[in-house]
Design a protein around this motif. Structure first.
Motif, PDB file in Angstrom:
ATOM      1  N   PHE A 163      -7.639  -5.295 -61.442  1.00 40.45           N
ATOM      2  CA  PHE A 163      -7.193  -5.792 -62.736  1.00 40.45           C
ATOM      3  C   PHE A 163      -7.381  -7.305 -62.830  1.00 40.45           C
ATOM      4  O   PHE A 163      -7.800  -7.823 -63.865  1.00 40.45           O
ATOM      5  CB  PHE A 163      -5.720  -5.434 -62.978  1.00 40.45           C
ATOM      6  CG  PHE A 163      -5.514  -4.191 -63.783  1.00 40.45           C
ATOM      7  CD1 PHE A 163      -5.540  -2.949 -63.177  1.00 40.45           C
ATOM      8  CD2 PHE A 163      -5.311  -4.253 -65.143  1.00 40.45           C
ATOM      9  CE1 PHE A 163      -5.355  -1.788 -63.905  1.00 40.45           C
ATOM     10  CE2 PHE A 163      -5.133  -3.102 -65.901  1.00 40.45           C
ATOM     11  CZ  PHE A 163      -5.157  -1.864 -65.275  1.00 40.45           C
ATOM     12  N   GLN A 164      -7.060  -8.001 -61.742  1.00 42.11           N
ATOM     13  CA  GLN A 164      -7.215  -9.459 -61.750  1.00 42.11           C
ATOM     14  C   GLN A 164      -8.685  -9.858 -61.923  1.00 42.11           C
ATOM     15  O   GLN A 164      -9.010 -10.723 -62.750  1.00 42.11           O
ATOM     16  CB  GLN A 164      -6.668 -10.048 -60.451  1.00 42.11           C
ATOM     17  CG  GLN A 164      -5.164  -9.936 -60.300  1.00 42.11           C
ATOM     18  CD  GLN A 164      -4.699 -10.620 -59.023  1.00 42.11           C
ATOM     19  OE1 GLN A 164      -4.510 -11.830 -58.969  1.00 42.11           O
ATOM     20  NE2 GLN A 164      -4.519  -9.836 -57.976  1.00 42.11           N
ATOM     21  N   LEU A 165      -9.556  -9.234 -61.160  1.00 42.92           N
ATOM     22  CA  LEU A 165     -10.969  -9.596 -61.231  1.00 42.92           C
ATOM     23  C   LEU A 165     -11.576  -9.210 -62.574  1.00 42.92           C
ATOM     24  O   LEU A 165     -12.361  -9.970 -63.151  1.00 42.92           O
ATOM     25  CB  LEU A 165     -11.735  -8.950 -60.079  1.00 42.92           C
ATOM     26  CG  LEU A 165     -11.344  -9.445 -58.682  1.00 42.92           C
ATOM     27  CD1 LEU A 165     -12.134  -8.700 -57.612  1.00 42.92           C
ATOM     28  CD2 LEU A 165     -11.533 -10.947 -58.547  1.00 42.92           C
ATOM     29  N   ARG A 166     -11.207  -8.031 -63.088  1.00 48.11           N
ATOM     30  CA  ARG A 166     -11.719  -7.633 -64.406  1.00 48.11           C
ATOM     31  C   ARG A 166     -11.198  -8.576 -65.488  1.00 48.11           C
ATOM     32  O   ARG A 166     -11.904  -8.872 -66.462  1.00 48.11           O
ATOM     33  CB  ARG A 166     -11.318  -6.203 -64.723  1.00 48.11           C
ATOM     34  CG  ARG A 166     -11.822  -5.108 -63.793  1.00 48.11           C
ATOM     35  CD  ARG A 166     -13.326  -4.965 -63.717  1.00 48.11           C
ATOM     36  NE  ARG A 166     -14.002  -5.986 -62.914  1.00 48.11           N
ATOM     37  CZ  ARG A 166     -14.009  -6.027 -61.585  1.00 48.11           C
ATOM     38  NH1 ARG A 166     -13.354  -5.121 -60.870  1.00 48.11           N
ATOM     39  NH2 ARG A 166     -14.668  -6.978 -60.951  1.00 48.11           N
ATOM     40  N   PHE A 203      -2.243  -8.975 -67.940  1.00 49.19           N
ATOM     41  CA  PHE A 203      -2.920 -10.010 -67.168  1.00 49.19           C
ATOM     42  C   PHE A 203      -4.115 -10.611 -67.894  1.00 49.19           C
ATOM     43  O   PHE A 203      -4.288 -11.832 -67.926  1.00 49.19           O
ATOM     44  CB  PHE A 203      -3.364  -9.466 -65.808  1.00 49.19           C
ATOM     45  CG  PHE A 203      -4.099 -10.482 -64.982  1.00 49.19           C
ATOM     46  CD1 PHE A 203      -3.395 -11.412 -64.244  1.00 49.19           C
ATOM     47  CD2 PHE A 203      -5.486 -10.540 -64.980  1.00 49.19           C
ATOM     48  CE1 PHE A 203      -4.054 -12.378 -63.498  1.00 49.19           C
ATOM     49  CE2 PHE A 203      -6.151 -11.496 -64.244  1.00 49.19           C
ATOM     50  CZ  PHE A 203      -5.436 -12.412 -63.499  1.00 49.19           C
ATOM     51  N   ALA A 204      -4.975  -9.767 -68.462  1.00 53.02           N
ATOM     52  CA  ALA A 204      -6.222 -10.274 -69.053  1.00 53.02           C
ATOM     53  C   ALA A 204      -5.944 -11.280 -70.159  1.00 53.02           C
ATOM     54  O   ALA A 204      -6.576 -12.346 -70.215  1.00 53.02           O
ATOM     55  CB  ALA A 204      -7.069  -9.113 -69.575  1.00 53.02           C
ATOM     56  N   ASP A 205      -4.993 -10.973 -71.047  1.00 54.19           N
ATOM     57  CA  ASP A 205      -4.677 -11.897 -72.131  1.00 54.19           C
ATOM     58  C   ASP A 205      -4.075 -13.189 -71.588  1.00 54.19           C
ATOM     59  O   ASP A 205      -4.379 -14.281 -72.085  1.00 54.19           O
ATOM     60  CB  ASP A 205      -3.697 -11.253 -73.121  1.00 54.19           C
ATOM     61  CG  ASP A 205      -4.371 -10.204 -73.993  1.00 54.19           C
ATOM     62  OD1 ASP A 205      -5.607 -10.186 -74.063  1.00 54.19           O
ATOM     63  OD2 ASP A 205      -3.650  -9.391 -74.595  1.00 54.19           O
ATOM     64  N   ALA A 206      -3.229 -13.066 -70.568  1.00 57.76           N
ATOM     65  CA  ALA A 206      -2.603 -14.253 -69.980  1.00 57.76           C
ATOM     66  C   ALA A 206      -3.656 -15.135 -69.320  1.00 57.76           C
ATOM     67  O   ALA A 206      -3.637 -16.363 -69.471  1.00 57.76           O
ATOM     68  CB  ALA A 206      -1.530 -13.842 -68.970  1.00 57.76           C
ATOM     69  N   PHE A 207      -4.591 -14.529 -68.590  1.00 56.59           N
ATOM     70  CA  PHE A 207      -5.616 -15.331 -67.928  1.00 56.59           C
ATOM     71  C   PHE A 207      -6.538 -15.994 -68.942  1.00 56.59           C
ATOM     72  O   PHE A 207      -6.935 -17.151 -68.767  1.00 56.59           O
ATOM     73  CB  PHE A 207      -6.433 -14.498 -66.942  1.00 56.59           C
ATOM     74  CG  PHE A 207      -7.452 -15.327 -66.218  1.00 56.59           C
ATOM     75  CD1 PHE A 207      -7.071 -16.149 -65.173  1.00 56.59           C
ATOM     76  CD2 PHE A 207      -8.776 -15.330 -66.624  1.00 56.59           C
ATOM     77  CE1 PHE A 207      -7.995 -16.958 -64.532  1.00 56.59           C
ATOM     78  CE2 PHE A 207      -9.716 -16.132 -65.984  1.00 56.59           C
ATOM     79  CZ  PHE A 207      -9.318 -16.949 -64.937  1.00 56.59           C
ATOM     80  N   LEU A 208      -6.883 -15.277 -70.006  1.00 52.82           N
ATOM     81  CA  LEU A 208      -7.715 -15.867 -71.048  1.00 52.82           C
ATOM     82  C   LEU A 208      -7.047 -17.107 -71.624  1.00 52.82           C
ATOM     83  O   LEU A 208      -7.690 -18.164 -71.772  1.00 52.82           O
ATOM     84  CB  LEU A 208      -7.971 -14.846 -72.159  1.00 52.82           C
ATOM     85  CG  LEU A 208      -8.712 -15.369 -73.397  1.00 52.82           C
ATOM     86  CD1 LEU A 208     -10.083 -15.900 -73.039  1.00 52.82           C
ATOM     87  CD2 LEU A 208      -8.813 -14.262 -74.446  1.00 52.82           C
TER      88      LEU A 208
END
Length: 198
Positions: A22-25, A185-190
């Motif tokens: 999930f982190q890498l994606r 995670f994805a939205d937070a990392f973006l």
């Protein structure tokens, strides 16, 4: 460069293979997003250098994607493909935040591009439980002119945000962003990446 950025991803015992994926994606998806492309183009030089690495215990910072120059949308899309192809391996072991910071500063010193800003982007769901005290490590980073930002995943410890503010992040504009779980995670990392690049 406007920025040299080491993206360090937790791969310790608290991170399952599913969580690591999930982190890498999430990292790959961010570099495909138009908001990141606009942020890259909006800098004074329009160029950023990035490196992606995994970490767990002391001495484990391992490069997945070496220093890569991003000078436009096509470079960002190519980086996303490389991240998707990178072999994400759950390392197990401790979460050595301080040691990761010190090693990431060394990686920034090896960057082949001169940058106006140097930053470590630290992603984890845990607290420091091995190696160097992160407060000493962040002082080392600050002395080297390196900022440290954090993205904490709150799937195990709901008190990590203040912990990172008080012990991990470094620099005048340092910040912590949280993700309630892997699905956020994805939205937070973006959001984090856009804020770092701008």
């Amino acid at each position: 460069m406007d920025l040299a950025l080491v993206m360090a991803v937790d791969s310790s015992a608290s991170i399952s293979k599913v969580m690591l994926d999930f982190q890498l994606r999430g990292h790959a998806a961010a570099f495909r997003d138009k908001a990141v492309h606009q942020a890259l183009a909006g800098g004074p030089k329009g160029k950023v250098a990035v490196q992606l690495a995994l970490f767990s215990g002391p001495g484990t910072l391992t490069t997945l994607v070496p220093w890569t120059l991003l000078a436009g949308t096509q470079d960002a899309l190519a980086l996303a493909d490389r991240i998707d192809e990178a072999p994400g391996v759950a390392m197990g072991g401790n979460t050595a935040l301080g040691d990761c910071i010190v090693q990431a500063v060394r990686q920034l010193d090896t960057c082949p591009y001169s940058a106006d800003r140097r930053t470590i982007d630290l992603v984890s769901n845990g607290f420091n439980n091995g190696g160097i005290d992160p407060r000493s490590a962040r002082a080392h980073a600050q002395a080297a002119g390196v900022g440290v930002n954090g993205l904490v995943i709150l799937d195990e410890y709901d008190w990590l945000e203040p912990y990172y503010r008080e012990n991990v992040v470094a620099g005048e504009d340092a910040f912590v962003i949280t993700a309630a779980n892997r699905h956020a995670f994805a939205d937070a990392f973006l959001s984090k990446l856009v804020r770092e690049v701008v």
